[in-house]
Design an enzyme around this catalytic site. Structure first.
Site, PDB file in Angstrom:
ATOM      1  N   GLY A  91      -7.633  52.286  48.582  1.00 25.03           N
ATOM      2  CA  GLY A  91      -6.778  53.269  47.963  1.00 25.03           C
ATOM      3  C   GLY A  91      -6.963  53.139  46.613  1.00 25.03           C
ATOM      4  O   GLY A  91      -8.167  53.044  45.876  1.00 25.03           O
ATOM      5  N   SER A 124     -12.278  47.775  49.174  1.00 24.80           N
ATOM      6  CA  SER A 124     -12.262  48.772  48.288  1.00 24.80           C
ATOM      7  C   SER A 124     -11.161  48.180  47.190  1.00 24.80           C
ATOM      8  O   SER A 124     -11.333  47.246  46.639  1.00 24.80           O
ATOM      9  CB  SER A 124     -11.887  49.944  48.680  1.00 24.80           C
ATOM     10  OG  SER A 124     -11.974  51.072  47.634  1.00 24.80           O
ATOM     11  N   ALA A 125      -9.917  48.920  47.112  1.00 24.08           N
ATOM     12  CA  ALA A 125      -8.952  48.389  46.179  1.00 24.08           C
ATOM     13  C   ALA A 125      -8.438  46.883  46.488  1.00 24.08           C
ATOM     14  O   ALA A 125      -8.014  46.065  45.776  1.00 24.08           O
ATOM     15  CB  ALA A 125      -7.615  49.296  46.259  1.00 24.08           C
ATOM     16  N   HIS A 161     -17.951  50.277  45.609  1.00 20.70           N
ATOM     17  CA  HIS A 161     -18.530  51.866  45.673  1.00 20.70           C
ATOM     18  C   HIS A 161     -19.758  51.894  44.510  1.00 20.70           C
ATOM     19  O   HIS A 161     -19.915  52.755  43.969  1.00 20.70           O
ATOM     20  CB  HIS A 161     -17.497  52.898  45.338  1.00 20.70           C
ATOM     21  CG  HIS A 161     -16.425  52.652  46.343  1.00 20.70           C
ATOM     22  ND1 HIS A 161     -16.455  53.064  47.748  1.00 20.70           N
ATOM     23  CD2 HIS A 161     -15.187  52.075  46.180  1.00 20.70           C
ATOM     24  CE1 HIS A 161     -15.294  52.706  48.336  1.00 20.70           C
ATOM     25  NE2 HIS A 161     -14.406  52.043  47.460  1.00 20.70           N
ATOM     26  N   GLU A 197     -21.875  50.907  48.626  1.00 20.31           N
ATOM     27  CA  GLU A 197     -21.189  51.146  49.911  1.00 20.31           C
ATOM     28  C   GLU A 197     -21.996  50.818  51.046  1.00 20.31           C
ATOM     29  O   GLU A 197     -23.200  50.731  51.158  1.00 20.31           O
ATOM     30  CB  GLU A 197     -20.773  52.575  49.806  1.00 20.31           C
ATOM     31  CG  GLU A 197     -19.844  52.884  48.818  1.00 20.31           C
ATOM     32  CD  GLU A 197     -19.099  54.292  49.396  1.00 20.31           C
ATOM     33  OE1 GLU A 197     -19.745  55.064  50.276  1.00 20.31           O
ATOM     34  OE2 GLU A 197     -18.211  54.604  48.742  1.00 20.31           O
TER      35      GLU A 197
END
Length: 238
Positions: A91, A124-125, A161, A197
């Site tokens: 997020g 991700s985050a 990413h 990714e």
């Protein structure tokens, strides 16, 4: 220090697949290797935390694990201290880190992972906050955490990413490589691992092996960026 056990994903979803499907085998192998039956999920990177937790719960339940969101716990530090494994989802990294600080969870999570050896999954985050700082996130600063310093579970930064420059593109803005190089103009900044990714880093004790679908790009201040293939052990960064 106990043995470090981290699985750091660049992303949760890749095109054409569902939530976490691309990394399902690695996640299950990772949790099963530590006999984990129940996962503590940290949904702070999104504001729709109940919905986010349900998405994660549906997936982990289908794999045979229980999952609970930390946001519903009355005593969140106690939830961390009792966790068999911790999963921090993706997020917005700024919102996520601010929530970790607001709930006084930075030190408890760090202790559980680095001293008690509790398995940690980040996506991700959630991968951003596992590193030295969130300075190399791609996210917009929608809120202001008290510090950009993160959990420090590894002594370097990651850029999830990671996108390579397209020589055919007419876009004139900065490339991801240029932005990371600008970060390294600041004295004392740590190495940055660009995770494309569909890639992940499996960290066990003093080993950090690149897994997934793509090579990774490593940036070290004062040096030219370097490509590393799958199965590279980045133990030299630890």
């Amino acid at each position: 220090m106990a043995s470090r056990n981290l699985l750091l994903l660049s992303n949760s979803t890749i095109h054409g697949t569902g939530y976490l499907e691309w990394a399902a085998k690695e996640i299950k192998d990772f949790l099963n290797s530590k006999n984990v039956k129940k996962v503590l999920f940290v949904p702070y990177a999104l504001r729709t935390m109940d919905k986010y937790t349900e998405t994660a719960k549906k997936k982990f339940t289908s794999w045979g694990y229980k999952l609970e969101g930390i946001h519903t716990a009355e005593d969140k530090v106690a939830a961390v201290n009792a966790a068999e494994a911790i999963f921090i989802g993706g997020g917005n990294s700024f919102q996520l880190l601010k929530s970790l600080y607001d709930n006084n969870l930075i030190e408890p999570i760090r202790k559980r992972v680095l001293e008690d050896g509790v398995p940690y999954i980040g996506s991700s985050a959630g991968t951003n906050v596992s590193t030295v700082s969130i300075n190399t996130t791609n996210d917009m600063p929608i809120v202001y955490p008290p510090s950009f310093n993160a959990l420090g579970l590894v002594p370097f930064n990651i850029n999830p990413h990671y996108i390579d420059a397209d020589p055919a593109s007419k876009h004139m803005g900065e490339t991801r490589e240029e932005r990371i190089n600008q970060y390294h103009e600041i004295p004392g900044t740590p190495p940055v691992l660009g995770l494309r990714e569909g890639s992940m880093l499996l960290v066990t004790s003093n080993s950090a092996v690149l897994k997934g679908l793509h090579p990774a790009r490593l940036f070290i201040a004062g040096k030219q960026p370097e490509e590393f293939p799958l199965d590279t052990n980045f133990s030299f960064l630890l």
